[in-house]
Design a protein around this motif. Structure first.
Motif, mmCIF file in Angstrom:
data_model
loop_
_atom_site.group_PDB
_atom_site.id
_atom_site.type_symbol
_atom_site.label_atom_id
_atom_site.label_comp_id
_atom_site.label_asym_id
_atom_site.label_seq_id
_atom_site.Cartn_x
_atom_site.Cartn_y
_atom_site.Cartn_z
ATOM 1 N N GLN A 6 -11.654 55.606 2.473
ATOM 2 C CA GLN A 6 -11.625 56.656 1.623
ATOM 3 C C GLN A 6 -11.703 57.921 2.558
ATOM 4 O O GLN A 6 -11.199 58.953 2.433
ATOM 5 C CB GLN A 6 -12.831 56.459 0.577
ATOM 6 C CG GLN A 6 -12.975 57.645 -0.229
ATOM 7 C CD GLN A 6 -13.865 57.495 -1.333
ATOM 8 O OE1 GLN A 6 -13.871 56.468 -1.850
ATOM 9 N NE2 GLN A 6 -14.244 58.625 -2.066
ATOM 10 N N ALA A 7 -12.763 57.826 3.448
ATOM 11 C CA ALA A 7 -12.978 59.019 4.352
ATOM 12 C C ALA A 7 -11.596 59.569 5.124
ATOM 13 O O ALA A 7 -11.562 60.562 5.292
ATOM 14 C CB ALA A 7 -14.347 58.656 5.238
ATOM 15 N N ILE A 8 -10.908 58.299 5.536
ATOM 16 C CA ILE A 8 -9.580 58.514 6.420
ATOM 17 C C ILE A 8 -8.621 59.408 5.281
ATOM 18 O O ILE A 8 -8.183 60.205 5.701
ATOM 19 C CB ILE A 8 -9.011 57.193 6.731
ATOM 20 C CG1 ILE A 8 -10.062 56.695 7.876
ATOM 21 C CG2 ILE A 8 -7.615 57.507 7.286
ATOM 22 C CD1 ILE A 8 -9.569 55.451 8.510
ATOM 23 N N MET A 9 -8.496 58.863 4.128
ATOM 24 C CA MET A 9 -7.767 59.410 3.161
ATOM 25 C C MET A 9 -8.004 60.762 2.692
ATOM 26 O O MET A 9 -7.064 61.681 2.397
ATOM 27 C CB MET A 9 -7.516 58.538 1.901
ATOM 28 C CG MET A 9 -6.910 57.188 2.276
ATOM 29 S SD MET A 9 -5.345 57.063 3.015
ATOM 30 C CE MET A 9 -4.344 58.008 1.821
ATOM 31 N N GLU A 10 -9.223 61.224 2.868
ATOM 32 C CA GLU A 10 -9.742 62.484 2.283
ATOM 33 C C GLU A 10 -9.773 63.664 3.631
ATOM 34 O O GLU A 10 -9.984 64.659 3.105
ATOM 35 C CB GLU A 10 -11.143 62.368 1.710
ATOM 36 C CG GLU A 10 -11.017 61.782 0.543
ATOM 37 C CD GLU A 10 -12.164 61.455 -0.346
ATOM 38 O OE1 GLU A 10 -12.507 61.214 -1.397
ATOM 39 O OE2 GLU A 10 -13.385 61.786 0.510
ATOM 40 N N ASN A 11 -9.276 63.191 4.671
ATOM 41 C CA ASN A 11 -9.203 64.035 5.732
ATOM 42 C C ASN A 11 -7.587 64.602 5.961
ATOM 43 O O ASN A 11 -7.190 63.852 5.548
ATOM 44 C CB ASN A 11 -9.740 63.602 6.917
ATOM 45 C CG ASN A 11 -11.358 63.790 7.334
ATOM 46 O OD1 ASN A 11 -11.625 64.970 7.887
ATOM 47 N ND2 ASN A 11 -11.982 62.882 6.290
ATOM 48 N N THR B 57 -29.485 53.776 17.570
ATOM 49 C CA THR B 57 -28.211 52.708 17.457
ATOM 50 C C THR B 57 -27.226 53.802 17.277
ATOM 51 O O THR B 57 -27.318 54.862 17.895
ATOM 52 C CB THR B 57 -28.475 51.847 16.168
ATOM 53 O OG1 THR B 57 -27.081 51.084 16.275
ATOM 54 C CG2 THR B 57 -28.430 52.486 14.952
ATOM 55 N N GLY B 58 -26.183 53.540 16.624
ATOM 56 C CA GLY B 58 -25.051 54.259 16.333
ATOM 57 C C GLY B 58 -23.930 53.732 16.083
ATOM 58 O O GLY B 58 -23.594 52.760 15.371
ATOM 59 N N VAL B 59 -22.450 54.530 16.428
ATOM 60 C CA VAL B 59 -21.248 54.123 16.031
ATOM 61 C C VAL B 59 -20.395 54.018 17.017
ATOM 62 O O VAL B 59 -20.318 54.839 17.902
ATOM 63 C CB VAL B 59 -20.547 55.133 15.041
ATOM 64 C CG1 VAL B 59 -19.205 54.862 14.559
ATOM 65 C CG2 VAL B 59 -21.727 55.104 13.522
ATOM 66 N N THR B 60 -19.368 53.232 17.119
ATOM 67 C CA THR B 60 -18.408 53.161 18.219
ATOM 68 C C THR B 60 -16.999 53.013 17.502
ATOM 69 O O THR B 60 -16.993 52.279 16.811
ATOM 70 C CB THR B 60 -18.681 51.868 19.281
ATOM 71 O OG1 THR B 60 -20.125 51.840 19.587
ATOM 72 C CG2 THR B 60 -17.669 51.980 20.230
ATOM 73 N N VAL B 61 -16.196 53.767 18.212
ATOM 74 C CA VAL B 61 -14.521 53.798 18.101
ATOM 75 C C VAL B 61 -14.151 53.013 19.380
ATOM 76 O O VAL B 61 -14.341 53.635 20.428
ATOM 77 C CB VAL B 61 -14.009 54.812 17.479
ATOM 78 C CG1 VAL B 61 -12.429 54.862 17.159
ATOM 79 C CG2 VAL B 61 -14.889 55.545 16.371
ATOM 80 N N LEU C 54 -16.723 60.580 11.928
ATOM 81 C CA LEU C 54 -16.293 60.432 13.330
ATOM 82 C C LEU C 54 -14.748 59.906 13.432
ATOM 83 O O LEU C 54 -13.978 60.077 13.928
ATOM 84 C CB LEU C 54 -17.148 59.577 14.078
ATOM 85 C CG LEU C 54 -16.931 59.207 15.546
ATOM 86 C CD1 LEU C 54 -17.015 60.531 16.394
ATOM 87 C CD2 LEU C 54 -17.898 58.105 16.231
ATOM 88 N N TYR C 55 -14.397 58.852 12.407
ATOM 89 C CA TYR C 55 -13.239 58.078 12.772
ATOM 90 C C TYR C 55 -12.112 59.036 12.297
ATOM 91 O O TYR C 55 -10.977 58.877 13.304
ATOM 92 C CB TYR C 55 -13.344 56.918 11.512
ATOM 93 C CG TYR C 55 -12.400 55.878 11.881
ATOM 94 C CD1 TYR C 55 -11.981 55.576 13.031
ATOM 95 C CD2 TYR C 55 -12.305 54.696 11.104
ATOM 96 C CE1 TYR C 55 -11.035 54.396 13.819
ATOM 97 C CE2 TYR C 55 -11.653 53.427 11.519
ATOM 98 C CZ TYR C 55 -11.042 53.238 12.700
ATOM 99 O OH TYR C 55 -10.377 52.238 13.212
ATOM 100 N N PRO C 56 -11.818 59.909 11.365
ATOM 101 C CA PRO C 56 -10.947 60.630 11.325
ATOM 102 C C PRO C 56 -10.512 61.583 12.346
ATOM 103 O O PRO C 56 -9.678 61.939 12.841
ATOM 104 C CB PRO C 56 -10.983 61.623 9.898
ATOM 105 C CG PRO C 56 -12.278 60.896 9.320
ATOM 106 C CD PRO C 56 -12.919 59.949 10.157
ATOM 107 N N VAL C 57 -11.834 62.013 12.801
ATOM 108 C CA VAL C 57 -11.812 62.900 14.128
ATOM 109 C C VAL C 57 -10.968 62.195 15.420
ATOM 110 O O VAL C 57 -10.191 62.822 16.137
ATOM 111 C CB VAL C 57 -12.989 63.574 14.679
ATOM 112 C CG1 VAL C 57 -13.168 64.222 15.913
ATOM 113 C CG2 VAL C 57 -13.805 64.524 13.525
ATOM 114 N N VAL C 58 -11.525 61.146 15.630
ATOM 115 C CA VAL C 58 -10.910 60.451 16.629
ATOM 116 C C VAL C 58 -9.500 59.975 16.427
ATOM 117 O O VAL C 58 -8.767 60.129 17.237
ATOM 118 C CB VAL C 58 -11.742 59.036 17.116
ATOM 119 C CG1 VAL C 58 -11.193 58.206 17.970
ATOM 120 C CG2 VAL C 58 -13.108 59.532 17.440
#
Ligand code: GRF
Length: 185
Positions: free
Chosen positions: A18-23, A131-135, A175-179
């Protein structure tokens, strides 16, 4: 100019889809691949008008058999990039060779820490303060490919696994859409 065509592979709730689609993406998400018939992400794909390919791995004799079908569908739809977002399968050589350096994944930890299932629960139980997030690009291991981007998240003393998950997902969705856009340039 014609946009690059990408597929999202997801089998869960689909909040990253959803986040990808909304960007405002520099590519077009032209296919959703899902290996869980009935997954919530399928309703989201319908809402956004994204065609889906749903498969049940049990209906194929082997990983290479279902991946051959996947590659065929992906090529038919002219897909050149794949974004994994909650697809819980390890890619085999059929898929990896067809899409070399074109498959990325998002994972809710600072890899190489806490790979595999329930990374948020693993980090929470381990009592880490960050902790965090990784692409990352994928390879044939479990969350082991080269890292593209990471963002740290502090674990607060009053966090529960649920509040931590909420903050991690907020970062994932940003982060995902930006990357993705960085890679499409
Ligand atoms: C995300 O936390 C992602 O990092 C992991 O699987 C989860 C998928 O969640 N790979 P959702 O289906 O996008 O809500």
């Amino acid at each position: 100019m014609k946009k690059i065509r990408a597929a999202v592979f997801a089998s869960g709730a689909g909040s990253n889809f959803q986040a990808i689609m909304e960007n405002d993406l520099l590519c077009e998400v032209a296919l959703l691949v899902c290996d869980k018939p009935g997954a919530r992400v399928l309703e989201k794909a319908e809402k956004f008008g994204v065609p889906t390919f749903v498969f049940d791995s049990k209906e194929y004799a082997s990983k290479s058999d279902y991946e051959k079908e996947l590659v065929h569908r992906l090529q038919q739809a002219d897909i050149s990039w794949i974004f994994l977002a909650g697809y819980m399968r390890i890619a085999g050589p059929t898929l990896l060779n067809a899409y070399e350096n074109k498959i990325i994944n998002i994972h809710p930890s600072l890899l190489p820490e806490f790979p595999g299932k329930d990374a948020i629960g693993q980090a929470f139980k381990a009592g880490v303060s960050t902790t965090g997030v990784t692409v990352h690009y994928i390879d044939d291991g479990i969350d082991t490919g080269p890292v593209i981007a990471q963002e740290s998240i502090e674990v607060f003393s009053d966090d529960t696994a649920e509040t931590l998950k909420e903050r991690i997902q907020q970062v994932e969705h940003r982060l995902y859409p930006v990357v993705i856009n960085r890679l499409m340039k």
